[in-house]
Every structure is written in structure tokens, then in C-alpha cells.
Design an enzyme around this catalytic site. Structure first.
Site, PDB file in Angstrom:
ATOM      1  N   CYS A 238      -9.103   9.163   2.495  1.00  0.00           N
ATOM      2  CA  CYS A 238      -9.424  10.197   3.576  1.00  0.00           C
ATOM      3  C   CYS A 238      -8.044  10.580   4.362  1.00  0.00           C
ATOM      4  O   CYS A 238      -7.752  10.277   5.588  1.00  0.00           O
ATOM      5  CB  CYS A 238     -10.192   9.530   4.860  1.00  0.00           C
ATOM      6  N   ALA A 240      -5.978  13.622   4.683  1.00  0.00           N
ATOM      7  CA  ALA A 240      -5.781  14.636   5.864  1.00  0.00           C
ATOM      8  C   ALA A 240      -5.818  14.079   7.572  1.00  0.00           C
ATOM      9  O   ALA A 240      -6.676  13.208   7.496  1.00  0.00           O
ATOM     10  CB  ALA A 240      -6.709  15.645   5.588  1.00  0.00           C
ATOM     11  N   LYS A 244       0.190   9.868   7.818  1.00  0.00           N
ATOM     12  CA  LYS A 244       0.332   8.394   7.366  1.00  0.00           C
ATOM     13  C   LYS A 244       0.749   8.774   5.864  1.00  0.00           C
ATOM     14  O   LYS A 244       1.422   7.860   5.307  1.00  0.00           O
ATOM     15  CB  LYS A 244      -1.095   7.598   7.490  1.00  0.00           C
ATOM     16  N   ASP A 289     -14.641  12.553  -2.786  1.00  0.00           N
ATOM     17  CA  ASP A 289     -15.229  11.998  -1.845  1.00  0.00           C
ATOM     18  C   ASP A 289     -14.775  10.449  -1.975  1.00  0.00           C
ATOM     19  O   ASP A 289     -14.816   9.950  -3.012  1.00  0.00           O
ATOM     20  CB  ASP A 289     -16.734  11.914  -1.914  1.00  0.00           C
ATOM     21  N   CYS A 361      -8.589   4.950  14.687  1.00  0.00           N
ATOM     22  CA  CYS A 361      -7.824   5.430  16.043  1.00  0.00           C
ATOM     23  C   CYS A 361      -8.988   5.351  17.057  1.00  0.00           C
ATOM     24  O   CYS A 361      -9.278   6.258  17.768  1.00  0.00           O
ATOM     25  CB  CYS A 361      -7.483   6.735  16.054  1.00  0.00           C
TER      26      CYS A 361
END
Length: 406
Positions: A238, A240, A244, A289, A361
Site C-alpha cells: 500500500c 502510494a 515512506k 492488490d 496514521c
């Protein structure tokens, strides 16, 4: 006298947020692009502040108005109340310009009456000594306030609620891969630079050169927790928009391989652009995915894996003012299911003795799905975004003991 361009723009953006479900930051980026820097900054301040304080402002309006308001009148009243109660804008300007924004509607007279009454009498908000009162006083959904109250305690929750309504610090990550010296005023922590004063980052020559990129100090802790070493294979699931991902590449001196998996083609394209801007040649973007990708599809197992899955974002409410009004307990439960599935896929791609780091986050116990050595940052305590970062040795899986949200 007509309302200022900044306030006209703020009204337009606020109406798009209220009536069309637009995201405040994205709508502002489009509608404020032609304003001069000073007006653009004011429009942002008014939009972000009004959206953040919407719960409190709605409560105040309900004390003075007993009917449904025309959308333009309501938006003008919200902006006026925000300026009166939470900014140093002169009261006469806040009132007069808000009345102008409501015209030609007859409701402009109501805006004038309510604002002048609030100016004279002030407001008495509910006490924040209980979750319901705290939710109104600090403008957060009641379910979220109650969740934090039960989880963190009353004092921590009140401090967190108050911090969510303060401006976020502007933190940059300095990128050594650009080979450009960065000499900006501010406070330095590792690769992080907390900038003093306003700055238009996205047009700055150092940004265009790939030497800096906006990234909170909490977010920058994630790649350092992964601790990638030169020559290793690193997986970022994941990935995008790539902050990071490119930090991982920088920390390993761009030596080795970082495979960045992103399922959305357009986001993967934007990720590739970010990789190129930040000179991270060791990064390979793979569209897939994260729940279904396998080690065979990616060329083998990985020494270290970062799982940074979709989350509710409740640690970033200062920079994303409308997230508090979009999140729901039901959405968090759905996110947890996806997070657990991504972690399960990641564990199957981790090499023996490897390290998995899970980060979100957000500040939500249901989204802390990985046990292990963990750190949680809190905006009111750490001055940066709220994050949960957990390190697993690969033998620990998803948690099951966290109670469901109410």
C-alpha cells in the site's frame, strides 16, 4: 464593500464540502490556486478552521436559529462565527464580510443579527468534563470522543481533542539522494526539518529538485523502524503516495531493492512520479492488490516488510479537517478486516528471521492489528501526527483481543 477574494473563495470551498462532500484540502487546492499567497493562506485558515469547528459552530447556531438555513446563508454564518470566536480577525470585518457573503439572500439580515448578538454576549459552551460536552466544546463526533475517553482516559482525551484543532507543524524530510544541500531555517531531527514560519513547499526549488518533501515527524519514524540495510530486499505494501517508500530507499543508500505495491493504477502512476522526483532508483513499483500478492509474483521473499494499510486517518485531523466528520465505527470495522488480510499476506512473504513493521496514521484501538514492540505518537504529547507503529518478528499475527467499537 464586496467581500475579500479570500473569503469569497472560502465560502465557495466550504459550500462544496458541505453540499457536495468534497474534501476541504483538495477543493481548496483547486479553487484557491489563482489567489495571491496571502489570500490563499487566509482562505485555507478559514476553510480548515471552520470545517474543524463545525460541530461547535452548529451547536451555537442551534441556540440562535430554529429553522433550516439556505446553504449560502449557513456557510456565511459558519465562517463569521469561526472568525469571531477563534481568530484575531477584527469583529467588524468578520461581521460585515460575512453579511456580504450571504447576500443577496434575505438571510443576510439573520447572519448580521446572530453575529452581532454573539459579539455582544459571547457563548457559553458545555463543560468538557464528560464525553458529550467535550465533543461539543472541542468539535469532534460524540462516538469518537467516547472511544478515546474509554481508551485513553478523560485528561488525555481532552488534551488530544484540543490539539486536533491547532495548526499542524510543517515538517519536511530532507532527501540525501538528491545530492543538494538544504539550508532552511528550522529545527532538525535526523532527516526531519520542522520549518519556522509559512512556506509554499510545492513550488520551492528544493522540492522541485527532490531535496525536500513534506512528511510529518511521526511518518518519518516508520521507515526508521523498518531499519532497511544496503543490499536488502524490502517490500512496501500500500505504498502510494510514496513518502515512506522513498525514505526506505534513502536510508539504505539506494542500494538493494524496494518493491512498492499499490493496487490503484493512478495512484501507482503518482507513486512512480514521486520516486523519480526523489531520485530513488532502487524502487520498483508493482501494481497489485496487497491482500492477494505473493512472494512468487514479486521474485521471492523479503528481508523486511512495511505494511502501511488504508486506515481511518484519525491521527491526522489537524491537516485533514473533514476526516473527523467522515469516519464511522462501521468504517473502522471494515478497515480492520482489510488490515488483517494485508498483514496475513505480508507474513507469507517475509523471509525467515525477517522484520515486519505495521503502521497506521490513526488513533483507534481496533486498527492496532499487529502485536509486538509498538510505539504510539499523540499530537498533544509529541507535537506531530498520531501514529501506531508495531514491529513483529514474523511469528506474531493479527490481534484478536481488542474490543469492538460501540
Amino acid at each position: 464593500m464586496p467581500a475579500s477574494p479570500a473569503r469569497r473563495t472560502a465560502l465557495t470551498v466550504l459550500r462544496r464540502v458541505e453540499e457536495q462532500g468534497a474534501y476541504a484540502d483538495r477543493a481548496l487546492h483547486g479553487d484557491a490556486r489563482d489567489l495571491d499567497p496571502r489570500d490563499r493562506a487566509l482562505a485555507k485558515r478559514l476553510v480548515f478552521g471552520t470545517v474543524q469547528r463545525r460541530g461547535t459552530l452548529d451547536w451555537i447556531i442551534a441556540q440562535h436559529v430554529d429553522r433550516k438555513l439556505d446553504p449560502q446563508v449557513r456557510a456565511a454564518l459558519l465562517l463569521g462565527l469561526y472568525q469571531l470566536l477563534y481568530t484575531d480577525v477584527p469583529a467588524h470585518a468578520a461581521v460585515a464580510e460575512s453579511v456580504e457573503l450571504a447576500k443577496p439572500s434575505p438571510g443576510a439580515k439573520l447572519v448580521n443579527a446572530v453575529l452581532r448578538k454573539v459579539q455582544r454576549q459571547g457563548v457559553d459552551l458545555p463543560s468538557d468534563d464528560n464525553p458529550k460536552g467535550a465533543a461539543i466544546a472541542h468539535s469532534h463526533p460524540e462516538w469518537l470522543t467516547l472511544m478515546w475517553w474509554d481508551w485513553l482516559g478523560a485528561d488525555e482525551t481532552r488534551a488530544l481533542l484540543a490539539a486536533d484543532n491547532e495548526p499542524a507543524e510543517l515538517a519536511l524530510r530532507i532527501n540525501p539522494l538528491a545530492g543538494v544541500e538544504v539550508d532552511l531555517p528550522g529545527r532538525r531531527e535526523d532527516d526531519a526539518l520542522v520549518v519556522e514560519g509559512p512556506m509554499d513547499v510545492l513550488t520551492h526549488p528544493l522540492y522541485l529538485a527532490g531535496a525536500i518533501t513534506p512528511m510529518s515527524r511521526a511518518s518519518q519514524r516508520v521507515a526508521r523502524t523498518v531499519d532497511p540495510q544496503p543490499g536488502e530486499r524490502i517490500l512496501d505494501l500500500c505504498a502510494a503516495p510514496g513518502g515512506k517508500t522513498t525514505h526506505l530507499a534513502a536510508l539504505m543508500g539506494d542500494e538493494g531493492e524496494v518493491v512498492a505495491v499499490e493496487r490503484h493504477p493512478q495512484r501507482a502512476k503518482a507513486l512512480q512520479t514521486q520516486v523519480e522526483r526523489l531520485h530513488a532508483t532502487s524502487v520498483r513499483v508493482h501494481v497489485a492488490d496487497a491482500k492477494a500478492v505473493t512472494a512468487d509474483a514479486l521474485g521471492g521473499r523479503f528481508d523486511r516488510i512495511l505494511v502501511d494499510p488504508p486506515c481511518s486517518g484519525l491521527g491526522t485531523l489537524r491537516t485533514h479537517p473533514d476526516l473527523r466528520w467522515r469516519a464511522t465505527p462501521q468504517a473502522i470495522e471494515a478497515l480492520r478486516v482489510e488490515q488483517e488480510a494485508i498483514v496475513a499476506a505480508a507474513l507469507g512473504m517475509l523471509a525467515p528471521g525477517g522484520r515486519l513493521v505495521y503502521s497506521t496514521c490513526t488513533l483507534s484501538p481496533r486498527e492496532e492489528v499487529v502485536a509486538g514492540d509498538a510505539v504510539r505518537t499523540l499530537p498533544h504529547r509529541d507535537g506531530t501526527d498520531g501514529f501506531y507503529i508495531a514491529t513483529s518478528d514474523g511469528d506474531q499475527g493479527a490481534r484478536s483481543e481488542v474490543p469492538r467499537l460501540r
